[in-house]
Design a protein around this motif. Structure first.
Motif, PDB file in Angstrom:
ATOM      1  N   ARG A  89       1.013  -1.252  -0.049  1.00  0.00           N
ATOM      2  CA  ARG A  89       0.038  -0.025  -0.118  1.00  0.00           C
ATOM      3  C   ARG A  89       0.964   1.321   0.233  1.00  0.00           C
ATOM      4  N   GLU A  90       1.932   1.261   0.670  1.00  0.00           N
ATOM      5  CA  GLU A  90       2.747   2.343   0.781  1.00  0.00           C
ATOM      6  C   GLU A  90       3.480   2.797  -0.547  1.00  0.00           C
ATOM      7  N   ILE A  91       4.035   1.481  -1.184  1.00  0.00           N
ATOM      8  CA  ILE A  91       4.604   1.607  -2.467  1.00  0.00           C
ATOM      9  C   ILE A  91       3.480   2.200  -3.622  1.00  0.00           C
ATOM     10  N   ALA A  92       2.344   1.637  -3.462  1.00  0.00           N
ATOM     11  CA  ALA A  92       1.332   2.272  -4.478  1.00  0.00           C
ATOM     12  C   ALA A  92       1.144   3.824  -4.109  1.00  0.00           C
ATOM     13  N   GLU A  93       1.195   4.213  -2.867  1.00  0.00           N
ATOM     14  CA  GLU A  93       0.966   5.555  -2.749  1.00  0.00           C
ATOM     15  C   GLU A  93       2.378   6.471  -3.217  1.00  0.00           C
ATOM     16  N   LEU A  94       3.310   5.897  -2.878  1.00  0.00           N
ATOM     17  CA  LEU A  94       4.879   6.407  -3.405  1.00  0.00           C
ATOM     18  C   LEU A  94       4.626   6.669  -4.938  1.00  0.00           C
ATOM     19  N   THR A  95       4.307   5.120  -5.577  1.00  0.00           N
ATOM     20  CA  THR A  95       4.504   5.516  -6.869  1.00  0.00           C
ATOM     21  C   THR A  95       3.376   5.993  -7.774  1.00  0.00           C
ATOM     22  N   GLY A  96       2.339   6.228  -7.025  1.00  0.00           N
ATOM     23  CA  GLY A  96       1.095   6.641  -7.646  1.00  0.00           C
ATOM     24  C   GLY A  96       0.270   5.730  -8.614  1.00  0.00           C
ATOM     25  N   GLU A  97       0.758   4.318  -8.394  1.00  0.00           N
ATOM     26  CA  GLU A  97       0.140   3.126  -8.935  1.00  0.00           C
ATOM     27  C   GLU A  97      -0.909   2.691  -8.434  1.00  0.00           C
ATOM     28  N   PRO A  98      -2.081   2.088  -8.817  1.00  0.00           N
ATOM     29  CA  PRO A  98      -2.876   1.304  -8.160  1.00  0.00           C
ATOM     30  C   PRO A  98      -2.357   0.052  -7.268  1.00  0.00           C
ATOM     31  N   LEU A  99      -2.891  -0.345  -6.327  1.00  0.00           N
ATOM     32  CA  LEU A  99      -2.485  -1.310  -5.621  1.00  0.00           C
ATOM     33  C   LEU A  99      -2.293  -2.695  -6.219  1.00  0.00           C
ATOM     34  N   ASN A 100      -3.318  -2.928  -7.177  1.00  0.00           N
ATOM     35  CA  ASN A 100      -3.172  -4.389  -7.870  1.00  0.00           C
ATOM     36  C   ASN A 100      -2.123  -4.182  -8.956  1.00  0.00           C
ATOM     37  N   THR A 101      -1.785  -3.083  -9.464  1.00  0.00           N
ATOM     38  CA  THR A 101      -0.601  -2.913 -10.384  1.00  0.00           C
ATOM     39  C   THR A 101       0.577  -3.073  -9.527  1.00  0.00           C
ATOM     40  N   VAL A 102       0.762  -2.659  -8.457  1.00  0.00           N
ATOM     41  CA  VAL A 102       2.134  -2.719  -7.647  1.00  0.00           C
ATOM     42  C   VAL A 102       2.383  -4.572  -7.465  1.00  0.00           C
ATOM     43  N   LEU A 103       1.174  -4.847  -6.925  1.00  0.00           N
ATOM     44  CA  LEU A 103       1.049  -6.337  -6.793  1.00  0.00           C
ATOM     45  C   LEU A 103       1.746  -7.293  -7.802  1.00  0.00           C
ATOM     46  N   SER A 104       1.118  -6.866  -9.005  1.00  0.00           N
ATOM     47  CA  SER A 104       1.451  -7.421 -10.179  1.00  0.00           C
ATOM     48  C   SER A 104       3.002  -7.368 -10.481  1.00  0.00           C
ATOM     49  N   HIS A 105       3.425  -5.875 -10.507  1.00  0.00           N
ATOM     50  CA  HIS A 105       4.929  -5.838 -10.697  1.00  0.00           C
ATOM     51  C   HIS A 105       5.818  -6.750  -9.702  1.00  0.00           C
ATOM     52  N   MET A 106       5.491  -6.882  -8.697  1.00  0.00           N
ATOM     53  CA  MET A 106       6.112  -7.782  -7.545  1.00  0.00           C
ATOM     54  C   MET A 106       5.977  -9.170  -8.016  1.00  0.00           C
ATOM     55  N   ASN A 107       4.855  -9.541  -8.576  1.00  0.00           N
ATOM     56  CA  ASN A 107       4.730 -10.876  -8.881  1.00  0.00           C
ATOM     57  C   ASN A 107       5.453 -11.364  -9.899  1.00  0.00           C
ATOM     58  N   TYR A 108       5.479 -10.340 -11.187  1.00  0.00           N
ATOM     59  CA  TYR A 108       6.133 -10.744 -12.240  1.00  0.00           C
ATOM     60  C   TYR A 108       7.661 -10.694 -11.986  1.00  0.00           C
ATOM     61  N   ALA A 109       8.127  -9.784 -11.087  1.00  0.00           N
ATOM     62  CA  ALA A 109       9.594  -9.543 -10.529  1.00  0.00           C
ATOM     63  C   ALA A 109      10.075 -11.011 -10.002  1.00  0.00           C
ATOM     64  N   LEU A 110       9.205 -11.521  -9.181  1.00  0.00           N
ATOM     65  CA  LEU A 110       9.690 -12.602  -8.295  1.00  0.00           C
ATOM     66  C   LEU A 110       9.588 -13.787  -9.384  1.00  0.00           C
ATOM     67  N   LYS A 111       8.579 -14.018 -10.216  1.00  0.00           N
ATOM     68  CA  LYS A 111       8.740 -15.017 -11.214  1.00  0.00           C
ATOM     69  C   LYS A 111       9.895 -15.128 -12.020  1.00  0.00           C
ATOM     70  N   LYS A 112      10.255 -13.780 -12.251  1.00  0.00           N
ATOM     71  CA  LYS A 112      11.340 -13.863 -13.303  1.00  0.00           C
ATOM     72  C   LYS A 112      12.511 -14.052 -12.554  1.00  0.00           C
ATOM     73  N   ILE A 113      12.886 -13.599 -11.377  1.00  0.00           N
ATOM     74  CA  ILE A 113      14.071 -14.079 -10.386  1.00  0.00           C
ATOM     75  C   ILE A 113      14.200 -15.472 -10.220  1.00  0.00           C
ATOM     76  N   ARG A 114      12.831 -16.326  -9.742  1.00  0.00           N
ATOM     77  CA  ARG A 114      12.695 -17.517  -9.594  1.00  0.00           C
ATOM     78  C   ARG A 114      13.213 -18.345 -10.687  1.00  0.00           C
TER      79      ARG A 114
END
Length: 123
Positions: A89-114
């Protein structure tokens, strides 16, 4: 200052800038000065299993190199979450992105790293 959004906490914005600047500096410093790694090891002071420490250090280096290759938004969300301990939620506020978009960015990043880590394990 033009990128600062008044609806966000100034301290979070400033901390993010300071953090990213420090991380960039340390990465450059680490590549130029190999003794930086020695300093980190000396500061640990409790190497119980040198092989495990070596594997952990190599894994950390692989992840760090790959994080640099992530798309900007994914890298930003990943680093704010992992290094700064911010909530989504803090990241969403900081970046101005919707919460679900932030969650998607994290999900994609983790998948790529894995995926990268799995490929590294297979080698």
């Amino acid at each position: 200052m033009p990128k600062y959004k008044e609806e966000n906490k100034f301290s979070s914005w400033l901390f993010t800038i300071a953090h990213n600047t420090a991380v960039d500096y340390l990465r450059k410093f680490n590549h130029k000065n190999s003794h930086f790694v020695d300093v980190e090891i000396e500061n640990c002071g409790h190497l119980t299993n040198p092989f495990a420490e070596l594997v952990a250090a190599e894994t950390k280096e692989i992840i760090s190199r790959y994080i640099e290759k992530l798309p900007l938004k994914q890298r930003e969300v990943f680093l704010l979450r992992q290094n700064c301990g911010m909530t989504f939620r803090e990241i969403a506020e900081l970046t101005g992105e919707p919460l679900n978009t932030v969650l998607s960015h994290m999900n994609y990043a983790l998948k790529k790293i894995r995926t990268v880590l799995r490929k590294n394990d297979e080698q």
